[in-house]
Design a protein around this motif. Structure first.
Motif, PDB file in Angstrom:
ATOM      1  N   ARG A   1      -7.727  -6.902  -9.014  1.00 32.99           N
ATOM      2  CA  ARG A   1      -7.799  -5.790  -8.069  1.00 32.99           C
ATOM      3  C   ARG A   1      -8.268  -6.225  -6.689  1.00 32.99           C
TER       4      ARG A   1
ATOM      5  N   ARG B   1       0.833  -1.210   0.000  1.00 33.27           N
ATOM      6  CA  ARG B   1       0.000   0.000   0.000  1.00 33.27           C
ATOM      7  C   ARG B   1       0.866   1.258   0.000  1.00 33.27           C
TER       8      ARG B   1
ATOM      9  N   GLU C   1      -3.417  -5.972   0.707  1.00 40.49           N
ATOM     10  CA  GLU C   1      -3.172  -4.743   1.463  1.00 40.49           C
ATOM     11  C   GLU C   1      -3.807  -4.783   2.847  1.00 40.49           C
TER      12      GLU C   1
ATOM     13  N   GLN D   1      -5.633   0.961  -6.805  1.00 41.58           N
ATOM     14  CA  GLN D   1      -5.465  -0.495  -6.723  1.00 41.58           C
ATOM     15  C   GLN D   1      -5.640  -1.126  -8.090  1.00 41.58           C
TER      16      GLN D   1
ATOM     17  N   ARG E   1       2.470   1.646  -3.426  1.00 42.53           N
ATOM     18  CA  ARG E   1       1.451   1.946  -4.435  1.00 42.53           C
ATOM     19  C   ARG E   1       0.993   3.396  -4.325  1.00 42.53           C
TER      20      ARG E   1
ATOM     21  N   VAL F   1      -5.423  -7.585  -4.761  1.00 43.16           N
ATOM     22  CA  VAL F   1      -4.575  -6.511  -4.227  1.00 43.16           C
ATOM     23  C   VAL F   1      -5.193  -5.963  -2.946  1.00 43.16           C
ATOM     24  N   SER F   2      -6.485  -5.725  -2.963  1.00 40.23           N
ATOM     25  CA  SER F   2      -7.179  -5.218  -1.781  1.00 40.23           C
ATOM     26  C   SER F   2      -7.006  -6.169  -0.600  1.00 40.23           C
TER      27      SER F   2
END
Length: 67
Positions: free
Chosen positions: A33, A12, A40, A22, A15, A36-37
């Motif tokens: 995506r 995070r 994180e 994201q 990024r 990724v969430s």
């Protein structure tokens, strides 16, 4: 701190430093995506192959994401 949480915080931080959403980052890393969430938020335990994919867009060694 649990390694998955540490990985998520590092992803995070990097990024956001790049100014990527994201979705932008997920496209660059070649992953979904929502994955990724979850990373994180420390809710996934990705394989080392995925950690490598996460590192590539940042041009950092995969180990840096775990530090």
């Amino acid at each position: 701190m649990e390694i998955c949480v540490r990985l998520g915080r590092n992803v995070r931080r990097l990024r956001e430093a790049q100014g990527w959403s994201q979705e932008d980052y997920a496209d660059r890393a070649g992953i979904h995506r929502t994955y990724v969430s979850d990373i994180e938020r420390g809710r996934r335990n990705p394989t080392i192959t995925v950690v490598e994919k996460l590192a590539v867009p940042f041009a950092v060694p995969a180990g840096d994401l775990l530090a």
